[in-house]
Design a protein around this motif. Structure first.
Motif, PDB file in Angstrom:
ATOM      1  N   GLY A 188      19.724  46.431  14.277  1.00  0.00           N
ATOM      2  CA  GLY A 188      20.268  46.518  15.852  1.00  0.00           C
ATOM      3  C   GLY A 188      20.724  48.031  16.073  1.00  0.00           C
ATOM      4  O   GLY A 188      20.383  48.405  17.045  1.00  0.00           O
ATOM      5  N   LEU A 189      21.489  48.464  15.161  1.00  0.00           N
ATOM      6  CA  LEU A 189      21.968  50.041  15.350  1.00  0.00           C
ATOM      7  C   LEU A 189      20.808  50.881  15.426  1.00  0.00           C
ATOM      8  O   LEU A 189      20.837  51.733  16.357  1.00  0.00           O
ATOM      9  CB  LEU A 189      22.788  50.439  14.185  1.00  0.00           C
ATOM     10  CG  LEU A 189      24.387  49.894  14.051  1.00  0.00           C
ATOM     11  CD1 LEU A 189      25.058  50.143  12.790  1.00  0.00           C
ATOM     12  CD2 LEU A 189      25.185  50.082  15.319  1.00  0.00           C
ATOM     13  N   ARG A 209      18.840  50.772  18.526  1.00  0.00           N
ATOM     14  CA  ARG A 209      19.718  51.393  19.673  1.00  0.00           C
ATOM     15  C   ARG A 209      19.327  53.052  19.479  1.00  0.00           C
ATOM     16  O   ARG A 209      19.036  53.699  20.446  1.00  0.00           O
ATOM     17  CB  ARG A 209      21.302  51.218  19.573  1.00  0.00           C
ATOM     18  CG  ARG A 209      22.027  51.743  20.565  1.00  0.00           C
ATOM     19  CD  ARG A 209      21.767  51.034  22.016  1.00  0.00           C
ATOM     20  NE  ARG A 209      22.547  51.543  22.905  1.00  0.00           N
ATOM     21  CZ  ARG A 209      23.458  51.036  23.457  1.00  0.00           C
ATOM     22  NH1 ARG A 209      23.805  49.576  22.987  1.00  0.00           N
ATOM     23  NH2 ARG A 209      24.545  51.228  24.347  1.00  0.00           N
ATOM     24  N   LYS A 253      15.500  54.040  19.897  1.00  0.00           N
ATOM     25  CA  LYS A 253      15.056  53.368  21.098  1.00  0.00           C
ATOM     26  C   LYS A 253      13.689  52.710  20.838  1.00  0.00           C
ATOM     27  O   LYS A 253      12.885  52.849  21.330  1.00  0.00           O
ATOM     28  CB  LYS A 253      14.640  54.423  22.173  1.00  0.00           C
ATOM     29  CG  LYS A 253      15.747  55.170  22.822  1.00  0.00           C
ATOM     30  CD  LYS A 253      15.565  55.826  24.230  1.00  0.00           C
ATOM     31  CE  LYS A 253      16.408  55.684  25.229  1.00  0.00           C
ATOM     32  NZ  LYS A 253      16.296  56.462  26.350  1.00  0.00           N
ATOM     33  N   VAL A 266      12.586  46.621  21.759  1.00  0.00           N
ATOM     34  CA  VAL A 266      13.366  45.148  21.329  1.00  0.00           C
ATOM     35  C   VAL A 266      12.661  44.127  21.459  1.00  0.00           C
ATOM     36  O   VAL A 266      12.476  43.335  20.559  1.00  0.00           O
ATOM     37  CB  VAL A 266      14.617  45.475  22.019  1.00  0.00           C
ATOM     38  CG1 VAL A 266      15.588  44.162  21.639  1.00  0.00           C
ATOM     39  CG2 VAL A 266      15.622  46.594  21.500  1.00  0.00           C
ATOM     40  N   ASP A 296      21.705  41.517  17.727  1.00  0.00           N
ATOM     41  CA  ASP A 296      22.458  41.801  19.211  1.00  0.00           C
ATOM     42  C   ASP A 296      23.673  42.359  18.701  1.00  0.00           C
ATOM     43  O   ASP A 296      23.870  43.472  19.473  1.00  0.00           O
ATOM     44  CB  ASP A 296      22.364  40.507  19.811  1.00  0.00           C
ATOM     45  CG  ASP A 296      21.274  40.127  20.321  1.00  0.00           C
ATOM     46  OD1 ASP A 296      20.317  40.735  20.346  1.00  0.00           O
ATOM     47  OD2 ASP A 296      21.081  38.969  20.709  1.00  0.00           O
ATOM     48  N   PHE A 351      22.904  46.067  17.924  1.00  0.00           N
ATOM     49  CA  PHE A 351      22.332  46.800  19.147  1.00  0.00           C
ATOM     50  C   PHE A 351      23.463  47.064  20.122  1.00  0.00           C
ATOM     51  O   PHE A 351      23.295  47.976  20.916  1.00  0.00           O
ATOM     52  CB  PHE A 351      21.260  45.932  19.538  1.00  0.00           C
ATOM     53  CG  PHE A 351      20.466  46.502  20.748  1.00  0.00           C
ATOM     54  CD1 PHE A 351      19.669  47.536  20.322  1.00  0.00           C
ATOM     55  CD2 PHE A 351      20.297  46.393  21.933  1.00  0.00           C
ATOM     56  CE1 PHE A 351      18.747  47.980  21.118  1.00  0.00           C
ATOM     57  CE2 PHE A 351      19.459  46.738  23.068  1.00  0.00           C
ATOM     58  CZ  PHE A 351      18.865  47.985  22.518  1.00  0.00           C
ATOM     59  N   SER A 352      24.246  46.294  20.298  1.00  0.00           N
ATOM     60  CA  SER A 352      25.322  46.263  21.350  1.00  0.00           C
ATOM     61  C   SER A 352      26.449  47.182  20.970  1.00  0.00           C
ATOM     62  O   SER A 352      27.440  47.529  21.867  1.00  0.00           O
ATOM     63  CB  SER A 352      25.775  45.066  22.118  1.00  0.00           C
ATOM     64  OG  SER A 352      26.132  44.231  21.004  1.00  0.00           O
ATOM     65  N   ASP A 384      27.022  55.283  20.931  1.00  0.00           N
ATOM     66  CA  ASP A 384      27.136  56.460  21.377  1.00  0.00           C
ATOM     67  C   ASP A 384      28.567  57.156  21.558  1.00  0.00           C
ATOM     68  O   ASP A 384      28.797  58.130  21.779  1.00  0.00           O
ATOM     69  CB  ASP A 384      26.325  56.368  23.067  1.00  0.00           C
ATOM     70  CG  ASP A 384      26.735  55.224  23.827  1.00  0.00           C
ATOM     71  OD1 ASP A 384      26.299  53.985  22.924  1.00  0.00           O
ATOM     72  OD2 ASP A 384      26.823  55.041  24.757  1.00  0.00           O
ATOM     73  N   TYR A 439      20.446  60.210  21.003  1.00  0.00           N
ATOM     74  CA  TYR A 439      19.470  59.351  20.629  1.00  0.00           C
ATOM     75  C   TYR A 439      18.110  59.992  20.225  1.00  0.00           C
ATOM     76  O   TYR A 439      17.867  61.093  20.661  1.00  0.00           O
ATOM     77  CB  TYR A 439      19.024  58.686  21.947  1.00  0.00           C
ATOM     78  CG  TYR A 439      20.201  57.505  22.390  1.00  0.00           C
ATOM     79  CD1 TYR A 439      20.486  56.432  21.708  1.00  0.00           C
ATOM     80  CD2 TYR A 439      20.928  57.705  23.857  1.00  0.00           C
ATOM     81  CE1 TYR A 439      21.546  55.557  22.147  1.00  0.00           C
ATOM     82  CE2 TYR A 439      21.682  56.722  24.029  1.00  0.00           C
ATOM     83  CZ  TYR A 439      22.168  55.876  23.343  1.00  0.00           C
ATOM     84  OH  TYR A 439      23.233  54.948  23.803  1.00  0.00           O
TER      85      TYR A 439
END
Ligand code: TPP
Ligand code: SF4
Ligand code: MG
Lengths: 302, 602
Positions: free
Chosen positions: B152-153, B156, B159, B162, B189, B192-193, B197, B203
């Motif tokens: 997930g990381l 993110r 990019k 998903v 998730d 990912f969440s 940042d 990114y």
């Protein structure tokens, strides 16, 4: 050892001794192997199988020269590995009748492990071990069945090592038909071959076949006309499906008894189990074509 | 570089051509499976992908890594250095930090790893991966799911697509219990969440070169590709014995072949496996056997028989470090001479080597064609690195490539001879009636045309020539060798097998800096193509790169063969046996050593 005679032409659908003969055997005059061959011809004639579907295979040794002397599809493989070779032939082709011949060194020494596993797997084929208690082709070294005290070129003072008990070894391999016979007893040999050939599964026969060159007189004790005793197993008394009883026969004093030691009639063969697996797998994939199946596998990797 | 999350910085987006991501943990953490997800995702996007995987030699746990290089355009090698290191444990950090580029990103599980405070060469980003995973999954599953949190990381940061990833999860876990897929998505998730940042100021975004319009891509490892190549080549029978890294091929064949009306046998040993495969072939079904390291040695007597008896057979060798048990989970290319010469006697057979994952498919299929056409055993050489490496490649066109096996038990005419001196041997398998009523013998003794033993020296010489000439005929029929880069010039870099990628990348770099360098990867090693001598003559130096020892006389195995054949002292050798694939810089150094550059590099 080169051979010259041209085999007699065989006719389709007619199995004759003449049609089965090929090169004249290169064995020493008087060698027990001649009789083993003669009984094979006769048994094939009697079984009347389609000649092109009979396969005669062997490893390496005097006895293993067998295929050249038989006019069937034949293969002369390497020392000790005739069984896995023949297993591939059998498993690949259910329409064939596979017979394998070889010596005691081939079967019990260098190829000993294969016997155990062909037994476990119960391939559908017949294996005849022509046991002469000596290495014939390489001219008299100790074999795994040479008795203790046997004077060979590798044990001039008499062999130390205890011999393999052939029948016990074959029985414990898991072979589903196990018999013992003697090269001087053509009728008995034929009967054993025929029953072995008709058996569904891995059938193994030990034939005592004298090497007149390097182990003369070794089997006289089982030859009546030389004062010996050829005692046949009475199947009204011996239950061939009884493994402990078969093992007990294997432990009997030399020269022991001859005939069928063991037969398991309903043990499924590897051939059948694999065939069933194929049918179930084909069913499961909806009998798709090979190309469609492979395309499906690729699609799952997109 | 900042690692402190207290001050909020503007997040910048970097467009990148490719990235090397190394995941380091223990084998039970599911590192390989996130690596696989990334690889498959890249294969489904416009990106190319190549992975690199090491597994511990012992099975239960232990350090494990997975390195994936994703990029737009052609990715040729697994990459010398990582741009990104994800470390799950202190040992993962300590053992792999050396592979991280200066300025690269170290992402670590702050529950387990304490990076060196004084080392400021990298961007260090700590995330309590273990604790957050436990939290996300309700604490029930201990630390299972860490891999998906980490994925997930990564999704993110890079990019990643998903929606496509979720599709892949569904395919992979959809058939399992419902909560399995749910937990997978929960862990993913949570990663990912995570507000990454706050700790990482950038990114990455793979440069998209527009919508991909080429053929459909498939993603798999080399052993899978090789297995599918055998099936496409019409192999339906075989036998083997387990050994790493060959085992996965036999496992796949055992599971797949029954669907294709075939059978694969796990034999008692490699002696039996080779003999049984030859039995299948003799019975009329082209068969395969294979192994690695010591197992190949055990097959050698049977393979000699197959050459002598002229039986078609495919033999797969997934090479590993030798001799003996050697380095069972490391890469090496030290079985070339064994493949060519390893049986006793003069024993000609065919050897081809796969150069990348895609080529595992094509080499295996080609081996089947050659084995049938010339009635001969054919070795397919692959190695540990190709076996488990995942690459994406164009889906093969089965309409054109599929070979449906046939069993030919048609009648043979009366003049049929199994070993006809005037023709390439075509056996009549059992079941075939011979019009003359004389059945053939197939044998390892020297024989006459009918298969009967012959000790006649003239016959031996004739049969020897027959067995040799058919291999020479194959050489005449091989396609012209393809050179990449300069067709003539300073250095021709020659390789075989899996060195293809690093050599190609080296040659691209050398040419970028103005050197006149070409690349030739030899796929057919026995027989060698006929055009090599003329190609070699156009270069000042020929550098043969291979993962084997320089031997007693200073040359690797292929270099030895090429020197023997061409007597060309310009042929030089670059060898190594450190159990790892070649790095670009190692080959560049090799090029420099045989041909020092005069012009300063651009
Ligand atoms: C790998 C290998 N080792 C050794 C030999 C030599 N060799 C050929 S036949 C044989 C023994 C033959 O004895 P046996 O199997 O009892 O057969 P017999 O000749 O007695 O019929 C040996 C050792 C060989 N051909 N191959
Ligand atoms: S050496 Fe012995 S086994 Fe061989 S052929 Fe002569 S008698 Fe028979
Ligand atoms: Mg013997």
């Amino acid at each position: 050892m080169s051979t010259t005679s041209t085999p007699v032409k065989a006719e389709r659908g007619v199995l004759t001794k003449k049609g089965l003969q090929a090169d004249h055997p290169t064995w020493c005059p008087g060698c027990g192997d001649f009789a083993v061959l003669a009984a094979y011809y006769k048994t094939l004639e009697k079984l009347d199988l389609p000649q092109q579907n009979i396969v005669t295979l062997a490893g390496i040794g005097c006895s293993s020269r067998f295929p050249y002397f038989v006019n069937t599809h034949g293969g002369h493989f390497i020392h000790g590995r005739s069984l896995p070779f023949a297993s591939g032939v059998s498993l690949g082709r259910d329409d064939l009748h596979v017979f394998v011949f070889g010596g005691d060194g081939d079967g019990f020494s260098i190829g000993g492990n294969h016997l155990d596993h062909a037994g476990r797997k119960n391939f559908n084929l017949t294996y005849v071990i022509m046991d002469n208690f000596v290495y014939g082709l390489t001219k008299k070294q100790t074999s795994p069945t040479s008795p203790q005290g046997f004077k060979s070129k590798t044990d001039p003072w008499g062999a130390f090592d205890r011999p393999t008990n052939p029948m016990r070894k074959i029985l414990s391999s898991g072979a589903t038909f196990v018999a013992r016979t003697h090269a001087t007893q053509i009728k008995h040999m034929m009967e054993m071959y025929e029953r072995a050939a008709k058996h569904e599964g891995f059938s193994v026969i030990e034939v005592l076949s004298e090497c007149v060159e390097f182990n003369k007189g070794s089997f006289d004790e089982a030859i009546p006309r030389k004062g010996g005793k050829f005692e046949i197993i009475d199947e009204t008394e011996h239950d061939v499906s009884d493994m402990p009883a078969a093992l007990a026969l294997a432990e009997e004093q030399w020269p022991g008894r001859f005939g069928v030691y063991y037969e398991a009639k309903n043990e499924p063969t590897k051939n059948k189990l694999e065939r069933d697996l194929i049918e179930a797998s084909r069913e499961k994939v909806g009998h798709k074509s090979d190309k469609a199946l492979l395309a499906q596998t690729f699609a799952s990797m997109r | 570089m900042p690692e402190d999350s207290s001050t909020q910085k503007a997040v910048r987006e970097e467009h990148i051509r490719d990235a090397v991501i190394r995941l380091a943990g223990n084998s039970q953490d599911g590192i390989q499976s996130i690596g696989g997800f990334l690889a498959r995702l890249a294969g489904r996007s416009a990106q190319e992908v190549m992975t690199y995987m090491t597994i511990p030699a012992t099975i239960s746990g232990g350090p494990s890594i997975f390195q994936v290089r994703m990029g737009t355009g052609e990715v040729l090698s697994a990459g010398d250095e990582a741009d990104f290191l994800l470390a799950f444990y202190q040992h993962s950090y300590e053992n792999h930090i050396g592979f991280l580029k200066e300025g690269g990103v170290l992402l670590y599980d702050s529950d387990h790893v304490e990076p060196d405070e004084n080392d400021n060469r990298f961007v260090k980003v700590g995330v309590p991966i273990s604790a957050l995973t436990v939290e996300a999954l309700g604490g029930s599953s201990r630390e299972k799911g860490k891999n998906l949190f980490a994925l997930g990381l990564l999704a993110r940061i890079f990019k990643l697509d998903v929606a496509k990833l979720r599709e892949i999860f569904k395919e992979r876990f959809g058939s399992k219990a419902e909560d399995v897929l749910r937990n997978v998505n929960l862990a993913f998730d949570a990663g990912f969440s995570y507000p990454i940042d706050n700790v990482l100021d950038r990114y990455y975004n793979f440069q998209q070169e527009g919508e991909y319009e080429g053929p459909q891509q498939v993603t798999m490892d080399g052993n899978t590709a090789l297995t599918l190549g055998l099936i496409a080549g019409g192999v339906r029978h075989g036998a083997g014995y387990p050994i790493t890294p060959w085992s996965t091929i036999m496992e796949m064949l055992r599971q797949q072949l029954p669907k294709y009306n075939g059978v694969f046998v796990q034999a008692e040993d490699e002696l039996a496996a080779a003999a049984m495969a030859i039995g299948f072939s003799y019975a009329g079904h082209l068969a395969v056997t294979g192994s690695s390291g010591p197992g190949i040695s055990l097959k050698m007597e049977s393979l000699g028989w197959a050459t002598m008896a002229e039986i078609p057979l495919v033999v797969v060798n997934i090479q590993r470090g030798g001799p003996s048990t050697g380095l069972p989970t490391n890469v090496e290319q030290s079985d070339l001479l064994q493949a060519i010469y390893g049986s006793h006697g003069d024993c000609p057979r065919v050897v081809i080597a796969a150069q990348n994952v895609e080529d595992c498919f094509y080499s295996a299929r080609e081996a089947c064609e050659i084995a049938r056409k010339y009635s001969v055993p054919v070795f397919v050489l692959s190695d540990m690195s190709l076996a488990s490496r995942i690459e994406a490649f164009d889906e093969p066109d089965l309409e054109a490539l599929m070979i449906e096996p046939t069993l030919d038990t048609e009648d043979r005419s009366a003049d049929f001879k199994p070993y006809d001196l005037e023709r390439i041997t075509r056996h009549a398998p059992p079941g075939a009636w011979i019009e003359g009523g004389v059945f053939p013998q197939v044998t390892g003794l020297e024989h006459d045309e009918s298969g009967h033993p012959s000790a006649n020296p003239q016959m031996h010489a004739k049969m020897m020539r027959k067995r040799r000439e058919k291999i020479q005929k194959l050489a005449d029929e091989l396609p012209a060798s393809q050179i990449y880069g300069d067709e003539e010039g300073e250095v021709l870099v020659v390789g075989w097998g899996s060195t293809w990628g690093p050599i190609r990348e080296t040659v691209i770099r050398e040419r970028d800096r103005g050197r006149r360098v070409g690349h030739l990867q030899i796929r057919h090693l026995n027989p060698l193509p006929n055009d090599l001598g003329e190609i070699f003559a156009r270069f000042e130096k020929i550098l043969v790169v291979e993962m084997n020892d320089e031997g007693l006389y200073g040359q690797g195995q292929l270099a030895t063969l090429l020197r023997a054949r061409y007597c060309n002292p310009a042929i030089q050798s670059l060898c190594k046996t450190d159990g790892l694939t070649f790095k670009i810089k190692e080959i560049m150094r090799g090029v420099e050593a045989v041909s020092p550059s005069h012009a300063p590099s651009k």
